[in-house]
Structures are given as C-alpha cells and as structure tokens.
Design a protein around this motif. Structure first.
Motif, short mmCIF file in Angstrom:
data_model
loop_
_atom_site.label_atom_id
_atom_site.label_comp_id
_atom_site.label_asym_id
_atom_site.label_seq_id
_atom_site.Cartn_x
_atom_site.Cartn_y
_atom_site.Cartn_z
N VAL A 21 0.84 -1.20 0.00
CA VAL A 21 0.00 0.00 0.00
C VAL A 21 0.88 1.25 0.00
N MET A 22 1.91 1.27 0.84
CA MET A 22 2.78 2.45 0.91
C MET A 22 3.52 2.64 -0.41
N VAL A 26 3.33 5.98 -2.62
CA VAL A 26 4.58 6.67 -2.97
C VAL A 26 4.68 6.82 -4.49
N GLU A 27 4.37 5.76 -5.23
CA GLU A 27 4.42 5.81 -6.70
C GLU A 27 3.41 6.81 -7.26
N GLU A 32 9.12 7.72 -5.71
CA GLU A 32 9.91 6.49 -5.63
C GLU A 32 11.39 6.74 -5.45
N SER A 33 11.89 7.84 -5.97
CA SER A 33 13.32 8.12 -5.85
C SER A 33 13.67 8.71 -4.48
N ARG A 34 12.64 9.05 -3.69
CA ARG A 34 12.89 9.67 -2.38
C ARG A 34 12.49 8.79 -1.20
N LYS A 147 3.49 12.23 7.56
CA LYS A 147 4.58 12.49 8.50
C LYS A 147 5.92 12.56 7.78
N ILE A 148 6.16 11.62 6.89
CA ILE A 148 7.42 11.59 6.14
C ILE A 148 7.57 12.86 5.32
N LEU A 149 6.53 13.25 4.62
CA LEU A 149 6.59 14.47 3.80
C LEU A 149 6.83 15.69 4.67
#
Length: 158
Positions: A21-22, A26-27, A32-34, A147-149
C-alpha cells in the motif's frame, strides 16, 4: 532517501500489505526516488514465502501490486538502514526493540499511533478479516506518508 520498514510477526499478512500500500501511495505521488519501502518479520516462520493468500487477494482486488514480495526476518542492520521502523502492533514493537537492542528509540513506533485509532492492527491470519486490516493499513499509510513528507520539508528548510 527516506527508508521505511513495516514489521509484523510473520511478514505474510499485515506488514507486506502495508509495504504494498505504501509503495502504491509513494508511486502515485512520484516519490519512488525519495522513499524506499520494505517489510520484515520478528519471527522466522515464513522466510522466503509470498504474502498470505488473503493479503494477495485483497491487494489484487484493489489493484495494488505485490510482485516479488517474499517474507524475511528483521535483522540488526535494519536499524542502521531504515529511518522509520514501524511495528503493526504493540507486541511487534516490543520484539523489534528487543531484537535490535533499542529499548527506546523514536524511529521505532506502532503503526496506528500516527492516527486517531492509536491501537494495534489486528492480525488477519487469526481474525480472517483482511478488509479490516486493509482499511487500517490505508489509513495508517496515509498518516505515515504525511509524517514523512512533513519531516522531509522540515529537513529541507534547515
């Protein structure tokens, strides 16, 4: 690059569902590159096995890929490699901390603690309810991605 590791007991139901799912989220955001995503188990029961048929069926139903996913066990090196180590329930978090020798590190936390639920993700291996797990995983992954962003933005402004 930010690296996320989802961990459950066997790495065939909850953590691979969260990984898939993540990755999909992300895609869809072109990140994907981060952001790199993986999953692992605290046990050695299902090493090398594909996700559970219930997990595979649920993800196929919603159009999320699981290609190449195989169970693996959590390793000490994972603590150094991953920025977020996310246990799917309280028992997983306790086992992760013990296995990695990290009794209280903020990069290790319970998956739904980022949501309003603040509870364990029930294991569908025992409950049989892959829909409930999927719903909670979707909510938890969205919260974790936010949170990551936010963390990435904070770092870029320093």
């Amino acid at each position: 690059m930010v690296q996320v590791l989802f961990v459950c007991l066997g790495n065939i139901c909850r953590s691979p569902m969260a990984e898939a799912v993540m990755r999909d989220l992300v895609e869809k955001k072109g990140l994907e590159s981060r952001i790199k995503v993986d999953s692992a188990a605290t046990s050695s029961w299902h090493i090398g096995e594909p996700p559970h048929k219930g997990t595979l069926a649920k993800l196929k139903e919603v159009g999320i890929a699981t290609t190449g996913m195989k169970g693996r066990q959590l390793a000490r090196e994972d603590f150094e490699e991953f920025d977020y180590i996310v246990g799917m329930d309280s028992s997983n978090v306790q086992n992760i901390r013990q296995m990695l020798g990290q009794p209280d590190h903020p990069k290790i936390f319970r998956f739904l603690d980022l949501t309003d639920h603040r509870k364990d993700v029930p294991d569908p291996y025992y409950t049989g309810d892959f829909q409930e797990t999927y719903d909670l995983v979707m909510e938890g992954c969205a919260a974790l991605l936010d949170k990551i962003l936010g963390d990435l933005e904070e770092v870029s402004f320093r």
